[in-house]
Design an enzyme around this catalytic site. Structure first.
Site, PDB file in Angstrom:
ATOM      1  N   ARG A 137       0.869  -1.169   0.000  1.00  0.00           N
ATOM      2  CA  ARG A 137       0.000   0.000   0.000  1.00  0.00           C
ATOM      3  C   ARG A 137       0.909   1.223   0.000  1.00  0.00           C
ATOM      4  O   ARG A 137       1.981   1.215   0.632  1.00  0.00           O
ATOM      5  CB  ARG A 137      -0.887   0.049   1.257  1.00  0.00           C
ATOM      6  CG  ARG A 137      -2.043  -0.933   1.270  1.00  0.00           C
ATOM      7  CD  ARG A 137      -3.136  -0.561   0.268  1.00  0.00           C
ATOM      8  NE  ARG A 137      -4.283  -1.434   0.357  1.00  0.00           N
ATOM      9  CZ  ARG A 137      -4.460  -2.541  -0.388  1.00  0.00           C
ATOM     10  NH1 ARG A 137      -3.553  -2.895  -1.273  1.00  0.00           N
ATOM     11  NH2 ARG A 137      -5.549  -3.267  -0.249  1.00  0.00           N
TER      12      ARG A 137
ATOM     13  N   GLU B 232      -3.814   7.585  -4.325  1.00  0.00           N
ATOM     14  CA  GLU B 232      -3.836   6.768  -5.539  1.00  0.00           C
ATOM     15  C   GLU B 232      -5.039   7.184  -6.373  1.00  0.00           C
ATOM     16  O   GLU B 232      -6.168   7.004  -5.905  1.00  0.00           O
ATOM     17  CB  GLU B 232      -3.947   5.296  -5.129  1.00  0.00           C
ATOM     18  CG  GLU B 232      -3.556   4.329  -6.206  1.00  0.00           C
ATOM     19  CD  GLU B 232      -3.409   2.924  -5.619  1.00  0.00           C
ATOM     20  OE1 GLU B 232      -2.315   2.589  -5.144  1.00  0.00           O
ATOM     21  OE2 GLU B 232      -4.422   2.200  -5.629  1.00  0.00           O
TER      22      GLU B 232
ATOM     23  N   HIS C 258      -1.922  -0.043  -9.614  1.00  0.00           N
ATOM     24  CA  HIS C 258      -2.450  -1.034  -8.663  1.00  0.00           C
ATOM     25  C   HIS C 258      -2.925  -2.292  -9.404  1.00  0.00           C
ATOM     26  O   HIS C 258      -4.119  -2.621  -9.395  1.00  0.00           O
ATOM     27  CB  HIS C 258      -3.582  -0.423  -7.827  1.00  0.00           C
ATOM     28  CG  HIS C 258      -3.802  -1.127  -6.522  1.00  0.00           C
ATOM     29  ND1 HIS C 258      -4.030  -0.475  -5.345  1.00  0.00           N
ATOM     30  CD2 HIS C 258      -3.823  -2.440  -6.206  1.00  0.00           C
ATOM     31  CE1 HIS C 258      -4.202  -1.349  -4.370  1.00  0.00           C
ATOM     32  NE2 HIS C 258      -4.075  -2.570  -4.880  1.00  0.00           N
TER      33      HIS C 258
HETATM   34  C1  8YV Z   1      -7.370  -5.388  -5.242  1.00  0.00           C
HETATM   35  C2  8YV Z   1      -5.647  -5.440  -3.338  1.00  0.00           C
HETATM   36  O1  8YV Z   1      -7.135  -5.015  -6.541  1.00  0.00           O
HETATM   37  O2  8YV Z   1      -6.370  -7.500  -2.468  1.00  0.00           O
HETATM   38  C3  8YV Z   1      -5.936  -6.371  -2.224  1.00  0.00           C
HETATM   39  O3  8YV Z   1      -5.728  -5.975  -1.074  1.00  0.00           O
HETATM   40  O4  8YV Z   1      -5.067  -4.436  -3.137  1.00  0.00           O
HETATM   41  C4  8YV Z   1      -6.009  -5.768  -4.721  1.00  0.00           C
HETATM   42  O5  8YV Z   1      -5.855  -7.125  -4.949  1.00  0.00           O
HETATM   43  C5  8YV Z   1      -8.130  -4.311  -4.604  1.00  0.00           C
HETATM   44  O6  8YV Z   1      -8.309  -4.486  -3.263  1.00  0.00           O
HETATM   45  C6  8YV Z   1      -9.446  -4.122  -5.386  1.00  0.00           C
HETATM   46  O7  8YV Z   1     -10.557  -3.921  -4.616  1.00  0.00           O
END
Ligand code: 8YV
Length: 314
Positions: A232, A261, A280
């Site tokens: 993150r 982001e 992302h």
């Molecule tokens: C997703 C992510 O794209 O799983 C996670 O924590 O960051 C990613 O795999 C994202 O959360 C989409 O909602």
């Protein structure tokens, strides 16, 4: 029986197809959302990373389940959900392989000048082959420092073995199973930073990890080393990172995540040649996204129907 489900963004046709037999789905319009709609909401399907905390939950008195499409739930206040008896589901394990693949893709791309090489090869400046340009750093045989030896970090370590890398890792606590499986060596953070040619960030964002990579940590890295963040954006101090990249404290960075982001379009990180940024994409494969959708829908429906959720985190 059709459950009232709110979502924060337009869902893909695949997800809608899974949801609509049992749910009436409406899209949250922020402050413009009809209060009656919020009052009737029983399930919240969370796509992406909108901030969800008590005050919003309080506007949905019938809310019983929040289903997060993704494993990371740093954008959802779990204590607030628990206090209101709202179950929260997520999609652990399903994203591990794809996210580790992208960690490696970014590691190789930044270490071997793939993106800047692509830009050059397309440009008018590429008039003849020049063996003197774009010398990167070796990946095979290099030392990899993994911060966060959870399920994703472990998958990264497995890939590193295939590249004959020496693997160091740092984690809240030692992961003996991972050490045995992938021959990774535990290191305190300063030692890991000082010894690694590539540092990958694979930890969740928590109050403990927020800002974990700041000026002191970047200064502790080698001037030839690269930082890869697929966790993150909040785990890295971006001002310090700009300083590190412009002052030569480190050689480069590859970021799949940033905070905010996206970054503002005039952010200095976007101007730097020794940075790669992807939007992302960690879990963005056809197969993984399908599996995440399936699990997120299963969590939601189980929660709504009062059954055990396949993956409940709160
Ligand atoms: C997703 C992510 O794209 O799983 C996670 O924590 O960051 C990613 O795999 C994202 O959360 C989409 O909602």
């Amino acid at each position: 029986m059709s459950y009232n489900v709110l979502t924060n963004t337009q869902l893909s046709p695949t997800i809608l197809e899974m949801l609509t037999p049992a749910c009436t789905v409406t899209v949250w319009q922020g402050e413009a959302t009809d209060p009656a709609l919020l009052a009737a909401t029983e399930g919240f399907f969370v796509y992406g990373h909108p901030k969800i905390a008590g005050p919003l939950m309080d506007r949905m008195p019938k809310l019983r389940v929040i289903s997060n499409f993704g494993v990371g739930v740093d954008h959802i206040n779990l204590d607030d959900a628990r206090a209101r008896n709202i179950a929260v589901g997520n999609t652990p394990r399903l994203v591990d392989g794809a996210t580790a693949d992208l960690t490696f893709a970014l590691l190789m791309a930044i270490g071997r000048n793939v993106v800047i090489g692509d830009r050059y090869a397309r440009s008018a400046a590429f008039t003849h082959y020049d063996p003197n340009i774009l010398h990167g750093h070796e990946v095979h045989g290099a030392t990899l420092g993994i911060i966060g030896m959870g399920n994703i970090g472990r998958q990264v370590a497995r890939r590193a073995r295939g590249f004959d890398m020496r693997v160091l890792y740092h984690n809240r606590k030692r992961n003996l199973a991972a050490e045995a499986e992938v021959d990774a060596t535990y290191a305190e953070l300063p030692a890991l930073l000082a010894q690694s040619d590539y540092v990958t960030l694979n930890m969740p964002l928590t109050p403990e990890t927020r800002g974990m990579i700041g000026r002191a940590q970047l200064r502790a890295m080698r001037p030839t080393a690269y930082l890869i963040n697929v966790a993150r954006g909040g785990v890295v101090d971006h001002d310090a990172l700009v300083e590190a990249l412009t002052q030569g404290w480190i050689a480069g960075a590859a970021l799949d995540v940033t905070e905010p982001e996206p970054l503002p379009r005039d952010h200095p990180l976007l101007q730097l040649d020794n940075v790669i940024i992807t939007p992302h994409l960690g879990s963005a494969t056809v197969q993984t996204r399908y599996n995440m959708a399936r699990r997120a829908v299963d969590n939601l429906l189980a929660g709504l129907e009062g059954r055990a959720m396949p993956n409940r985190i709160a």
